[in-house]
Design an enzyme around this catalytic site. Structure first.
Site, PDB file in Angstrom:
ATOM      1  N   GLY A 186       0.811  -1.222   0.000  1.00 35.19           N
ATOM      2  CA  GLY A 186       0.000   0.000   0.000  1.00 35.19           C
ATOM      3  C   GLY A 186       0.834   1.256   0.000  1.00 35.19           C
ATOM      4  O   GLY A 186       0.736   2.090  -0.907  1.00 35.19           O
ATOM      5  N   ASP A 224      10.517  -6.315  -2.808  1.00 38.08           N
ATOM      6  CA  ASP A 224       9.372  -7.000  -2.186  1.00 38.08           C
ATOM      7  C   ASP A 224       9.326  -8.443  -2.679  1.00 38.08           C
ATOM      8  O   ASP A 224       9.313  -8.690  -3.888  1.00 38.08           O
ATOM      9  CB  ASP A 224       8.044  -6.289  -2.494  1.00 38.08           C
ATOM     10  N   CYS A 235      -1.419  -5.118   8.803  1.00 41.46           N
ATOM     11  CA  CYS A 235      -2.716  -4.963   8.130  1.00 41.46           C
ATOM     12  C   CYS A 235      -3.501  -6.271   8.103  1.00 41.46           C
ATOM     13  O   CYS A 235      -4.720  -6.291   8.192  1.00 41.46           O
ATOM     14  CB  CYS A 235      -2.517  -4.477   6.698  1.00 41.46           C
ATOM     15  N   CYS A 253      21.780   2.538  18.882  1.00 44.47           N
ATOM     16  CA  CYS A 253      22.662   3.710  18.949  1.00 44.47           C
ATOM     17  C   CYS A 253      23.874   3.451  19.834  1.00 44.47           C
ATOM     18  O   CYS A 253      24.972   3.910  19.523  1.00 44.47           O
ATOM     19  CB  CYS A 253      21.893   4.932  19.434  1.00 44.47           C
TER      20      CYS A 253
HETATM   21 ZN   LIG Z   1      18.607   4.622  18.670  1.00 39.23          ZN
END
Ligand SMILES: [Zn+2]
Lengths: 74, 264
Positions: B45, B66, B195, B255
């Site tokens: 979508g 995909d 979905c 991080c």
């Molecule tokens: Zn992060």
């Protein structure tokens, strides 16, 4: 302001919550709403609060709290 | 490698005239788009909406990833596919549609699921990664790869009547996807927010996909976008768009792994 008056918190622009305790934190609100902390994100007055700060983040009268989870659909 | 182009042809001036006439776009902006490489992960979508605008606008090189085939239940919201597409690979079908729209651009197709084995090959060399996938595992993988390889990521998602959008391009300051939702990988229950399990209003992929295309174009044009330090929560019921300020999370696994790898 008067310590005896409850503070008013708005959650997701829909749910109004009142707390007598003026040390109410983000964590208190989530517990009250029975929201599983898992993968939720929380913003107070439009600022995202990292999960590890939820217990320390004291809310003030009139604060707007946004609680939302990640969604994966595409 | 491809050298950058510094002039538009006559037919390009004609084709793109309505966007070039915008003050902050111009020929310079159009050349930026022509010299851009964008990868779209997920051609459902969101992906088909975003791809149609980016191809139409003249992004020089688009790649589509995909591994899924088109299903009948995709047709209400995935407007690049028709009944003849059912059973055929989404990225292949989308490429054909896009070439019919604009054969002035280059499109690469990868009819595979993105995974940790092919991600280096499929994402390297792009100016922007657009996450249009339908599951948390792939979203977390893309986020981790983009943060580690310092490649900007614009992530969009939809469910029901809700959408979310963010840009991860300065994770040290404004955080990454994992900074925001932390611990998603441990939340197997949340892996169901797609979905197929939660349902979706078909028009929401149009709303959120259009926002994603709009902000991706601004980013590629080097115009300011609020998404680099905010997440947009789009509510299809009230038409409200909430912009919330993001920040880096000192306890983010992704991080902090970057930081520690920089130190060693
Ligand atoms: Zn992060």
């Amino acid at each position: 302001m008067n310590d005896k008056l409850p503070i008013k918190i708005m959650v997701n622009q829909a749910i109004e919550m009142n707390f007598i305790d003026h040390q109410t934190t983000v964590k208190t609100v989530l517990n009250e709403l029975k929201i599983d902390n898992g993968s939720m994100a929380v913003a107070v007055n439009n600022d995202i609060i990292p999960k590890q700060d939820w217990e320390q983040c004291v809310l003030n009268d009139g604060d707007n709290v946004n609680v939302f989870g990640a969604i994966a659909g595409g | 490698m491809n050298s950058s182009v510094n002039k538009l042809r006559d037919n390009e001036f004609n084709r793109y005239s309505r966007q070039i006439m915008l003050n902050d776009w111009g020929e310079e902006g159009q050349l930026r788009l022509k010299n851009s490489r964008v990868v779209i992960v997920g051609c459902g979508g969101l992906g088909s909406v975003v791809a149609s605008y980016l191809a139409g606008c003249g992004i020089g090189q688009l790649s589509l990833i995909d591994g899924d085939d088109v299903e009948l239940s995709n047709l209400p919201r995935q407007l690049s596919f028709d009944m003849d597409s059912v059973g055929l690979n989404k990225s292949d079908e989308l490429m054909q549609r896009l070439y019919a729209q604009n054969d002035d651009i280059d499109i690469t197709v990868n009819p595979d699921q993105l995974d940790k084995f092919n991600i280096d090959e499929l994402l390297t060399g792009n100016d922007l990664v657009l996450d249009c996938t339908d599951n948390f595992d792939t979203r977390l993988l893309i986020n981790q790869w983009c943060v580690m390889n310092v490649v900007p990521l614009m992530s969009a998602s939809v469910i029901g009547w809700q959408g979310q959008l963010l840009l991860v391009d300065k994770p040290a300051e404004h955080g990454c996807y994992e900074c925001l939702f932390g611990g998603l990988s441990d939340q197997k229950a949340n892996a169901q927010q797609s979905c197929s399990t939660m349902g979706i209003n078909p028009a929401m992929v149009g709303v959120v996909g259009s926002y994603q295309a709009n902000q991706a174009l601004r980013y590629l044009l080097k115009l300011p976008t609020p998404l680099s330090n905010k997440i947009a929560l789009v509510d299809g019921m009230t038409m409200a768009v909430n912009l919330l300020n993001r920040q880096a999370n000192s306890q983010c696994d992704v991080c902090s792994s970057i930081k520690s790898s920089l130190i060693t």
